[in-house]
Design a protein around this motif. Sequence first.
Motif, PDB file in Angstrom:
ATOM      1  N   THR A 394       0.905  -1.177   0.068  1.00  0.00           N
ATOM      2  CA  THR A 394       0.020   0.199  -0.247  1.00  0.00           C
ATOM      3  C   THR A 394       1.037   1.226  -0.088  1.00  0.00           C
ATOM      4  OG1 THR A 394      -0.240  -0.081   2.537  1.00  0.00           O
ATOM      5  CG2 THR A 394      -1.836  -1.232   1.276  1.00  0.00           C
ATOM      6  N   GLU A 395       0.114   2.387  -0.129  1.00  0.00           N
ATOM      7  CA  GLU A 395       1.111   3.648  -0.126  1.00  0.00           C
ATOM      8  C   GLU A 395       1.716   4.120   1.119  1.00  0.00           C
ATOM      9  OE1 GLU A 395      -1.799   6.720  -1.329  1.00  0.00           O
ATOM     10  OE2 GLU A 395      -2.200   5.763  -3.322  1.00  0.00           O
ATOM     11  N   ASP A 396       1.355   3.555   2.089  1.00  0.00           N
ATOM     12  CA  ASP A 396       2.014   4.073   3.323  1.00  0.00           C
ATOM     13  C   ASP A 396       3.270   2.893   3.708  1.00  0.00           C
ATOM     14  OD1 ASP A 396       0.343   1.767   3.709  1.00  0.00           O
ATOM     15  OD2 ASP A 396      -0.208   2.309   5.929  1.00  0.00           O
ATOM     16  N   MET A 397       3.297   2.047   2.773  1.00  0.00           N
ATOM     17  CA  MET A 397       4.553   1.115   2.865  1.00  0.00           C
ATOM     18  C   MET A 397       5.727   1.479   2.119  1.00  0.00           C
ATOM     19  SD  MET A 397       2.430  -2.747   3.141  1.00  0.00           S
ATOM     20  CE  MET A 397       1.193  -3.052   4.212  1.00  0.00           C
ATOM     21  N   ALA A 398       6.823   0.940   2.270  1.00  0.00           N
ATOM     22  CA  ALA A 398       8.105   0.913   1.402  1.00  0.00           C
ATOM     23  C   ALA A 398       8.659  -0.154   1.287  1.00  0.00           C
ATOM     24  CB  ALA A 398       8.940   1.711   2.051  1.00  0.00           C
ATOM     25  N   VAL A 399       9.411  -0.656   0.259  1.00  0.00           N
ATOM     26  CA  VAL A 399      10.222  -1.890  -0.103  1.00  0.00           C
ATOM     27  C   VAL A 399      11.730  -1.354  -0.301  1.00  0.00           C
ATOM     28  CG1 VAL A 399       8.397  -3.219  -0.605  1.00  0.00           C
ATOM     29  CG2 VAL A 399       9.475  -1.907  -2.583  1.00  0.00           C
ATOM     30  N   MET A 400      12.649  -2.094  -0.057  1.00  0.00           N
ATOM     31  CA  MET A 400      13.826  -2.037  -0.264  1.00  0.00           C
ATOM     32  C   MET A 400      14.387  -3.034  -1.066  1.00  0.00           C
ATOM     33  SD  MET A 400      17.090  -1.590   2.692  1.00  0.00           S
ATOM     34  CE  MET A 400      15.989   0.019   3.430  1.00  0.00           C
ATOM     35  N   VAL A 401      15.049  -2.560  -2.131  1.00  0.00           N
ATOM     36  CA  VAL A 401      15.516  -3.625  -3.355  1.00  0.00           C
ATOM     37  C   VAL A 401      17.072  -2.882  -3.826  1.00  0.00           C
ATOM     38  CG1 VAL A 401      13.301  -3.925  -4.085  1.00  0.00           C
ATOM     39  CG2 VAL A 401      14.408  -1.920  -5.030  1.00  0.00           C
ATOM     40  N   ASP A 402      17.427  -3.948  -4.610  1.00  0.00           N
ATOM     41  CA  ASP A 402      18.668  -3.684  -5.294  1.00  0.00           C
ATOM     42  C   ASP A 402      18.653  -2.778  -6.580  1.00  0.00           C
ATOM     43  OD1 ASP A 402      21.418  -3.611  -5.825  1.00  0.00           O
ATOM     44  OD2 ASP A 402      21.418  -5.767  -6.360  1.00  0.00           O
ATOM     45  N   LYS A 403      19.597  -2.319  -7.325  1.00  0.00           N
ATOM     46  CA  LYS A 403      19.567  -1.419  -8.248  1.00  0.00           C
ATOM     47  C   LYS A 403      18.789  -2.337  -9.383  1.00  0.00           C
ATOM     48  CE  LYS A 403      23.649   1.399  -7.635  1.00  0.00           C
ATOM     49  NZ  LYS A 403      25.026   1.730  -8.078  1.00  0.00           N
ATOM     50  N   GLY A 404      18.871  -3.319  -9.760  1.00  0.00           N
ATOM     51  CA  GLY A 404      18.260  -3.952 -10.896  1.00  0.00           C
ATOM     52  C   GLY A 404      16.859  -3.947 -10.916  1.00  0.00           C
ATOM     53  N   THR A 408       9.514   1.191  -9.547  1.00  0.00           N
ATOM     54  CA  THR A 408       9.025   2.341  -9.051  1.00  0.00           C
ATOM     55  C   THR A 408       7.475   2.633  -9.751  1.00  0.00           C
ATOM     56  OG1 THR A 408      11.250   3.597  -8.771  1.00  0.00           O
ATOM     57  CG2 THR A 408       9.263   4.868  -8.584  1.00  0.00           C
ATOM     58  N   ASP A 409       7.292   2.238 -11.046  1.00  0.00           N
ATOM     59  CA  ASP A 409       6.286   2.444 -11.645  1.00  0.00           C
ATOM     60  C   ASP A 409       5.191   1.457 -11.856  1.00  0.00           C
ATOM     61  OD1 ASP A 409       7.959   0.927 -13.345  1.00  0.00           O
ATOM     62  OD2 ASP A 409       7.245   1.747 -15.314  1.00  0.00           O
ATOM     63  N   CYS A 410       5.703   0.471 -11.023  1.00  0.00           N
ATOM     64  CA  CYS A 410       4.742  -0.716 -10.763  1.00  0.00           C
ATOM     65  C   CYS A 410       4.125  -1.196  -9.641  1.00  0.00           C
ATOM     66  CB  CYS A 410       5.848  -2.241 -11.079  1.00  0.00           C
ATOM     67  SG  CYS A 410       6.635  -2.235 -12.692  1.00  0.00           S
ATOM     68  N   CYS A 411       4.224  -0.182  -8.621  1.00  0.00           N
ATOM     69  CA  CYS A 411       3.806  -0.490  -7.358  1.00  0.00           C
ATOM     70  C   CYS A 411       3.487   0.980  -6.712  1.00  0.00           C
ATOM     71  CB  CYS A 411       4.666  -1.158  -6.425  1.00  0.00           C
ATOM     72  SG  CYS A 411       6.153  -0.413  -6.080  1.00  0.00           S
ATOM     73  N   LYS A 412       2.316   0.975  -5.684  1.00  0.00           N
ATOM     74  CA  LYS A 412       2.040   2.073  -5.129  1.00  0.00           C
ATOM     75  C   LYS A 412       2.924   2.706  -3.864  1.00  0.00           C
ATOM     76  CE  LYS A 412      -2.812   0.901  -6.064  1.00  0.00           C
ATOM     77  NZ  LYS A 412      -4.208   0.637  -5.457  1.00  0.00           N
ATOM     78  N   CYS A 413       3.458   1.681  -3.449  1.00  0.00           N
ATOM     79  CA  CYS A 413       4.553   2.051  -2.258  1.00  0.00           C
ATOM     80  C   CYS A 413       5.756   2.686  -2.698  1.00  0.00           C
ATOM     81  CB  CYS A 413       4.864   0.717  -1.732  1.00  0.00           C
ATOM     82  SG  CYS A 413       5.828  -0.185  -2.367  1.00  0.00           S
ATOM     83  N   LYS A 414       6.392   3.284  -1.661  1.00  0.00           N
ATOM     84  CA  LYS A 414       7.736   3.887  -1.806  1.00  0.00           C
ATOM     85  C   LYS A 414       8.769   2.773  -2.282  1.00  0.00           C
ATOM     86  CE  LYS A 414      10.768   7.191   0.404  1.00  0.00           C
ATOM     87  NZ  LYS A 414      10.930   8.145   1.493  1.00  0.00           N
ATOM     88  N   VAL A 415       9.780   3.165  -2.774  1.00  0.00           N
ATOM     89  CA  VAL A 415      10.991   2.197  -3.263  1.00  0.00           C
ATOM     90  C   VAL A 415      12.192   2.554  -2.767  1.00  0.00           C
ATOM     91  CG1 VAL A 415      12.044   0.787  -4.945  1.00  0.00           C
ATOM     92  CG2 VAL A 415       9.478   1.200  -4.955  1.00  0.00           C
ATOM     93  N   TYR A 416      12.883   1.892  -1.778  1.00  0.00           N
ATOM     94  CA  TYR A 416      14.357   2.327  -1.353  1.00  0.00           C
ATOM     95  C   TYR A 416      15.286   1.530  -2.340  1.00  0.00           C
ATOM     96  CZ  TYR A 416      12.254   4.399   2.749  1.00  0.00           C
ATOM     97  OH  TYR A 416      11.527   5.431   3.795  1.00  0.00           O
ATOM     98  N   CYS A 417      15.849   2.570  -3.095  1.00  0.00           N
ATOM     99  CA  CYS A 417      16.641   1.654  -4.029  1.00  0.00           C
ATOM    100  C   CYS A 417      18.125   2.500  -4.346  1.00  0.00           C
ATOM    101  CB  CYS A 417      16.144   1.475  -5.628  1.00  0.00           C
ATOM    102  SG  CYS A 417      17.318   0.821  -6.860  1.00  0.00           S
ATOM    103  N   PRO A 418      19.252   1.940  -4.483  1.00  0.00           N
ATOM    104  CA  PRO A 418      20.432   2.664  -4.455  1.00  0.00           C
ATOM    105  C   PRO A 418      20.552   3.668  -5.748  1.00  0.00           C
ATOM    106  CG  PRO A 418      20.964   0.357  -3.649  1.00  0.00           C
ATOM    107  CD  PRO A 418      19.487   0.543  -4.053  1.00  0.00           C
ATOM    108  N   PRO A 419      20.782   4.863  -5.518  1.00  0.00           N
ATOM    109  CA  PRO A 419      20.734   5.718  -6.724  1.00  0.00           C
ATOM    110  C   PRO A 419      21.884   5.504  -7.926  1.00  0.00           C
ATOM    111  CG  PRO A 419      21.941   6.866  -4.990  1.00  0.00           C
ATOM    112  CD  PRO A 419      21.300   5.676  -4.600  1.00  0.00           C
TER     113      PRO A 419
END
Length: 494
Positions: A394-404, A408-419
Motif C-alpha cells: 500500500t501507499e504507506d509502505m516501502a520496499v528496499m531493493v537492489d539497483k536492478g 517504481t512505476d509498478c507499485c504504489k508504495c515507496k521504493v528504497y533503491c541505491p541511486p
Amino acid sequence: MSIKRKVFKTEHFQKQEKKYSEHCCVPLCSASAKFNGILSFHGFPTHSDLRRQWLVNIRRDHFTITSHTRVCTRHFASDQLIEPTTLDGRRRLIKGAVPTLFEWNGYKVEPLRRSVWERTERRPELVPADDQEEHSLTRDHDYCSVPEPSALDISASAAEDLSKDVETLRKEIQELRVQREFGLQRFAGSDTDIRFYTRFPSYDHLMAFWFLIEPCIYKMIRVSRAKSAANRNEELLTPARTSTRQLLQPIDEFFLFLVFLSVALKERDLAHRFNIHQSTVSRIIATWTNFLATALGSQCIWLTREEVQAYLPEEFKDFSDTQMILDCTELRCQTPSSPLLQSEMYSSYKSHCTMKALVGIAPHGPVTFISNLYAGSVSDKELFKQSGIAEKLTEDMAVMVDKGFLITDCCKCKVYCPPFLSKQKQMPAYQVKETQAIARLRVHVERVIRRIKQNKLFDSIITMSHVYNINQLFAVACMLSNYQNTALVKKWVK
C-alpha cells in the motif's frame, strides 16, 4: 590286535565311561563286551512313524524326548547295526532300525568274560553305604541318557549375576542396533550432526518443531493413494489408517526428507542408508513435500504493517516505513533438450539454465513472501509483476531493493533503491551515504537466501526428475528457514 592298540582302546573307553557316568543314569558295559567293547548311543529318529515305533517298544510311561535322549546299542539286534567305520569303534544304525531287545520281551545281558585291563568291582562289604545307594540307582540298565536335574541347578546369587549380565548385553545390543541404523536416534546426541543433516541447530530445536506438526500427521495423504484415487476419478477426503507394516516411523520419514533437502543425497543412497527400496524413498519425499507445503503454507507468513513496526530494529530508524526487503535468487537446473526451453531458461547472469524466484523478508529477518519459480531469462521487474506482491503493498509502505529492480512505476508504495550514477561523473556525497545505508540493510535478504541455499539440493544442479515438485520443495525450504535459524543479528532479538 597289538597290545598297544588294545591299551589305547581300553583307555579311551574308560574315559568315555567316566565322562558318561557323571552326566547320565546309564552304566556302560564292560570293555570286553560285544561290538569290540564299545557302546554306541543313538538319538531318536525325526520321522514321526519311526519314532512312534521306538516309543511303543520302549514301553515307558510319561516319557519325554529331549535333544539329549539316547538309546544304547544293546537294544538293537545285530542285523540293525553297521560295522564300525571309525577309529573309536562306534557303530551306526541302518536306515529304519527299531530297538527290539528289552526286559519285557525276555532279553537279558549275558555275563561276559572280563578283560585283563578292566577294573574289578569292589565287594559290597568294602563299599561305603553312600556309594552302595548310588550304585543301586545306576545298576539297572536304562535305555535313555538324560542329564540329571541337579546338574542344571544354579545358586540364587549366580542366577542374579547372570540376569544382570543378560540385561547389560541387551542394552549393548540395543545401542549397537541404533548405531547401525541410519535414523534420527542415531544422531540425537550430536547437535553438529543434526545441524549437518537437518539444518536445525540442535536436536531439541528439531523436536520442538516436530511437536508442532505431529498432530497433523494423521491427516497426511500418501502420494500413491492420491494417484490411485485420481486414476479412478474419486475424491479423496480421508487419509488412510496408519499401517502396522510401515517400513519407517513418521519421525524417521521426516528425517529422511530433511536429509534429502539438506544434504541432497540421491534416492538410491537414501534407500541404502534407510534399508528401504528406492521407489519407497521417492514416495516418502513426494508425500512429505506435499504435507509440509500444505501444513506450513496454511500459516500466514505475511506480516501486517503493525506487526512489522512492532519488531522493527533500530537500524531501520531512517527507513522506518520499510515493510519488506526484496531480492531475486536463481537455482541452476539441468539443461533441457528442447532448444526453445533452453533459450527461455538460460540466464546471462549465471551463464547457465536456471529457475528464478523472488524472496521477501521483513526488516527483522523472517521470510514473509515467496514467489513461484520462473524461467531464468525473466527480468527482475517482470518477475515482480508476475509474483503478485504489488497488490499487497500500500501507499504507506516501502520496499528496499537492489539497483536492478526498476519497479517504481509498478507499485504504489515507496521504493528504497541505491541511486544510479547516470550521466554524473561522480556521485554526490549524500547519494554515497544513502547507497551505503541501503546496502548495509539490504544485505540481510542475501544472508537469508544464503541460509536457504545451505540446503544442498538448491546449491547444486537440479535434475529434471525434481522439476515436477521443485516449486513446493523451494517453498518448504524457505518456510522451514523461519524455524531452523536464529535471528540474523543477536541484538535484534526481543
